[in-house]
Write a protein that holds these residues in place. Structure first.
Motif, PDB file in Angstrom:
ATOM      1  N   ARG A  16       0.831  -1.207   0.000  1.00 12.04           N
ATOM      2  CA  ARG A  16       0.000   0.000   0.000  1.00 12.04           C
ATOM      3  C   ARG A  16       0.862   1.252   0.000  1.00 12.04           C
ATOM      4  N   ALA A  17       1.951   1.236   0.756  1.00 12.14           N
ATOM      5  CA  ALA A  17       2.854   2.389   0.782  1.00 12.14           C
ATOM      6  C   ALA A  17       3.482   2.606  -0.592  1.00 12.14           C
ATOM      7  N   LYS A  18       3.896   1.518  -1.237  1.00 10.97           N
ATOM      8  CA  LYS A  18       4.492   1.626  -2.570  1.00 10.97           C
ATOM      9  C   LYS A  18       3.463   2.156  -3.561  1.00 10.97           C
ATOM     10  N   ASP A  19       2.251   1.617  -3.512  1.00 20.04           N
ATOM     11  CA  ASP A  19       1.188   2.068  -4.400  1.00 20.04           C
ATOM     12  C   ASP A  19       0.891   3.550  -4.179  1.00 20.04           C
ATOM     13  N   SER A  20       0.871   3.952  -2.922  1.00 24.02           N
ATOM     14  CA  SER A  20       0.618   5.357  -2.593  1.00 24.02           C
ATOM     15  C   SER A  20       1.714   6.252  -3.151  1.00 24.02           C
ATOM     16  N   ARG A  21       2.993   5.823  -2.986  1.00 24.89           N
ATOM     17  CA  ARG A  21       4.105   6.626  -3.518  1.00 24.89           C
ATOM     18  C   ARG A  21       4.003   6.756  -5.035  1.00 24.89           C
ATOM     19  N   GLU A  22       3.677   5.651  -5.703  1.00 22.11           N
ATOM     20  CA  GLU A  22       3.576   5.672  -7.167  1.00 22.11           C
ATOM     21  C   GLU A  22       2.446   6.589  -7.622  1.00 22.11           C
ATOM     22  N   LYS A  23       1.286   6.495  -6.972  1.00 20.70           N
ATOM     23  CA  LYS A  23       0.155   7.338  -7.355  1.00 20.70           C
ATOM     24  C   LYS A  23       0.459   8.811  -7.094  1.00 20.70           C
ATOM     25  N   ARG A  24       1.080   9.097  -5.959  1.00 24.49           N
ATOM     26  CA  ARG A  24       1.434  10.491  -5.659  1.00 24.49           C
ATOM     27  C   ARG A  24       2.448  11.012  -6.674  1.00 24.49           C
ATOM     28  N   GLY A  25       3.392  10.163  -7.042  1.00 20.66           N
ATOM     29  CA  GLY A  25       4.371  10.563  -8.050  1.00 20.66           C
ATOM     30  C   GLY A  25       3.698  10.837  -9.387  1.00 20.66           C
ATOM     31  N   LYS A  26       2.728  10.005  -9.734  1.00 22.28           N
ATOM     32  CA  LYS A  26       1.994  10.182 -10.985  1.00 22.28           C
ATOM     33  C   LYS A  26       1.214  11.499 -10.960  1.00 22.28           C
ATOM     34  N   VAL A  27       0.585  11.802  -9.823  1.00 21.13           N
ATOM     35  CA  VAL A  27      -0.166  13.051  -9.688  1.00 21.13           C
ATOM     36  C   VAL A  27       0.762  14.240  -9.869  1.00 21.13           C
ATOM     37  N   LEU A  28       1.912  14.216  -9.216  1.00 23.56           N
ATOM     38  CA  LEU A  28       2.843  15.340  -9.297  1.00 23.56           C
ATOM     39  C   LEU A  28       3.402  15.483 -10.708  1.00 23.56           C
ATOM     40  N   ALA A  29       3.615  14.367 -11.408  1.00 26.09           N
ATOM     41  CA  ALA A  29       4.092  14.433 -12.796  1.00 26.09           C
ATOM     42  C   ALA A  29       3.020  15.078 -13.679  1.00 26.09           C
ATOM     43  N   VAL A  30       1.759  14.742 -13.436  1.00 18.88           N
ATOM     44  CA  VAL A  30       0.667  15.334 -14.208  1.00 18.88           C
ATOM     45  C   VAL A  30       0.581  16.836 -13.940  1.00 18.88           C
ATOM     46  N   VAL A  31       0.757  17.230 -12.682  1.00 15.42           N
ATOM     47  CA  VAL A  31       0.731  18.660 -12.342  1.00 15.42           C
ATOM     48  C   VAL A  31       1.842  19.390 -13.085  1.00 15.42           C
ATOM     49  N   ASP A  32       3.044  18.818 -13.083  1.00 17.89           N
ATOM     50  CA  ASP A  32       4.166  19.439 -13.793  1.00 17.89           C
ATOM     51  C   ASP A  32       3.872  19.546 -15.283  1.00 17.89           C
ATOM     52  N   LYS A  33       3.305  18.489 -15.852  1.00 15.11           N
ATOM     53  CA  LYS A  33       2.987  18.482 -17.282  1.00 15.11           C
ATOM     54  C   LYS A  33       1.936  19.545 -17.610  1.00 15.11           C
ATOM     55  N   MET A  34       0.908  19.637 -16.770  1.00 18.73           N
ATOM     56  CA  MET A  34      -0.146  20.625 -17.003  1.00 18.73           C
ATOM     57  C   MET A  34       0.411  22.043 -16.880  1.00 18.73           C
ATOM     58  N   ALA A  35       1.286  22.242 -15.913  1.00 20.53           N
ATOM     59  CA  ALA A  35       1.885  23.574 -15.735  1.00 20.53           C
ATOM     60  C   ALA A  35       2.741  23.928 -16.939  1.00 20.53           C
ATOM     61  N   ALA A  36       3.509  22.974 -17.431  1.00 20.00           N
ATOM     62  CA  ALA A  36       4.393  23.233 -18.571  1.00 20.00           C
ATOM     63  C   ALA A  36       3.596  23.515 -19.842  1.00 20.00           C
ATOM     64  N   SER A  37       2.457  22.834 -20.015  1.00 14.55           N
ATOM     65  CA  SER A  37       1.669  23.021 -21.236  1.00 14.55           C
ATOM     66  C   SER A  37       0.717  24.206 -21.128  1.00 14.55           C
ATOM     67  N   GLY A  38       0.574  24.771 -19.932  1.00 21.44           N
ATOM     68  CA  GLY A  38      -0.338  25.890 -19.758  1.00 21.44           C
ATOM     69  C   GLY A  38      -1.784  25.462 -19.590  1.00 21.44           C
ATOM     70  N   GLU A  39      -2.003  24.157 -19.465  1.00 15.24           N
ATOM     71  CA  GLU A  39      -3.360  23.638 -19.267  1.00 15.24           C
ATOM     72  C   GLU A  39      -3.827  24.037 -17.870  1.00 15.24           C
ATOM     73  N   PRO A  40      -5.094  24.498 -17.742  1.00 15.91           N
ATOM     74  CA  PRO A  40      -5.583  24.916 -16.428  1.00 15.91           C
ATOM     75  C   PRO A  40      -5.487  23.767 -15.414  1.00 15.91           C
ATOM     76  N   ILE A  41      -4.926  24.070 -14.269  1.00 17.70           N
ATOM     77  CA  ILE A  41      -4.736  23.054 -13.224  1.00 17.70           C
ATOM     78  C   ILE A  41      -5.902  23.152 -12.252  1.00 17.70           C
ATOM     79  N   THR A  42      -6.692  22.073 -12.197  1.00 19.49           N
ATOM     80  CA  THR A  42      -7.760  21.960 -11.211  1.00 19.49           C
ATOM     81  C   THR A  42      -7.615  20.594 -10.545  1.00 19.49           C
ATOM     82  N   PHE A  43      -8.173  20.467  -9.364  1.00 17.55           N
ATOM     83  CA  PHE A  43      -8.068  19.196  -8.663  1.00 17.55           C
ATOM     84  C   PHE A  43      -8.726  18.075  -9.478  1.00 17.55           C
ATOM     85  N   ALA A  44      -9.909  18.353 -10.042  1.00 21.61           N
ATOM     86  CA  ALA A  44     -10.623  17.335 -10.816  1.00 21.61           C
ATOM     87  C   ALA A  44      -9.833  16.959 -12.072  1.00 21.61           C
ATOM     88  N   ALA A  45      -9.265  17.970 -12.759  1.00 24.84           N
ATOM     89  CA  ALA A  45      -8.519  17.685 -13.990  1.00 24.84           C
ATOM     90  C   ALA A  45      -7.262  16.872 -13.678  1.00 24.84           C
TER      91      ALA A  45
END
Length: 191
Positions: A16-45
């Motif tokens: 569960r800890a490993k799964d949590s780390r992977e999911k959190r890492g995936k979320v942060l990567a998506v945030v970085d990608k959205m910020a870089a592309s200028g896509e609006p960052i919302t919690f739902a998106a």
């Protein structure tokens, strides 16, 4: 010294800890990608793009990162708006003139289409006898009634489905809570 054998609870906790780390890492990567592309960052998106549940994006440690990215994005948008606000008068005048030309063309096209439609309807009315018109109107009225009945049935069905979905979501939330409580209890008893 040899380590004590791992219990199933230890294995589950580590997974569960490993799964949590992977999911959190995936979320942060998506945030970085959205910020870089200028896509609006919302919690739902972010949750949708990362393929994770919405509760994870609000979890401690993740929520703060998303909030920070949203603040940075909003600041950048404000700076861009200020920079865009200094557009030259000539640029604005050109844009205005282009818009006026486009509006003029659209109005001319609208008038042409209206005129053609009037001519076509006039020709059809001249060719159709009154009896045919009455029959067609009655036919259309009946079709309208049938469609209205179907629409009412679909709306009723949609309401029932929405209620069922709400019930299932409540059941799912209760199951998740019970599952969490059970896992906590198992972890406590395994300790």
């Amino acid at each position: 010294m040899s380590q004590a054998p791992r219990t199933p609870a230890d294995v589950l906790k580590e997974a569960r800890a490993k799964d949590s780390r992977e999911k959190r890492g995936k979320v942060l990567a998506v945030v970085d990608k959205m910020a870089a592309s200028g896509e609006p960052i919302t919690f739902a998106a972010v949750a949708e793009a990362a393929g994770v549940s919405k509760w994870l994006v609000y979890a401690e440690g993740v929520r703060e990162q998303i909030d920070d990215a949203r603040r940075k994005q909003a600041g950048a948008q404000r700076r861009q708006a200020k920079a865009g606000a200094t557009a030259s008068a000539a640029s604005l005048a050109t844009d205005l003139e282009l818009a006026r030309v486009e509006i003029r063309k659209l109005r001319e096209e609208r008038d042409r289409l209206k005129s053609a439609m009037r001519r076509k309807l006039g020709d059809e009315l001249d060719q159709t006898a009154n009896a045919d018109l009455v029959a067609r109107i009655n036919e259309l009225v009946e079709q309208n009634r049938l469609v209205s009945e179907e629409l009412a049935e679909f709306r009723q069905s949609a309401k029932q489905q929405a209620r069922r979905i709400a019930e299932l979501e409540d059941d799912l939330a209760a199951s998740r809570t019970a599952h969490r409580d059970l896992m906590r209890e198992l972890n406590r008893s395994a300790s």
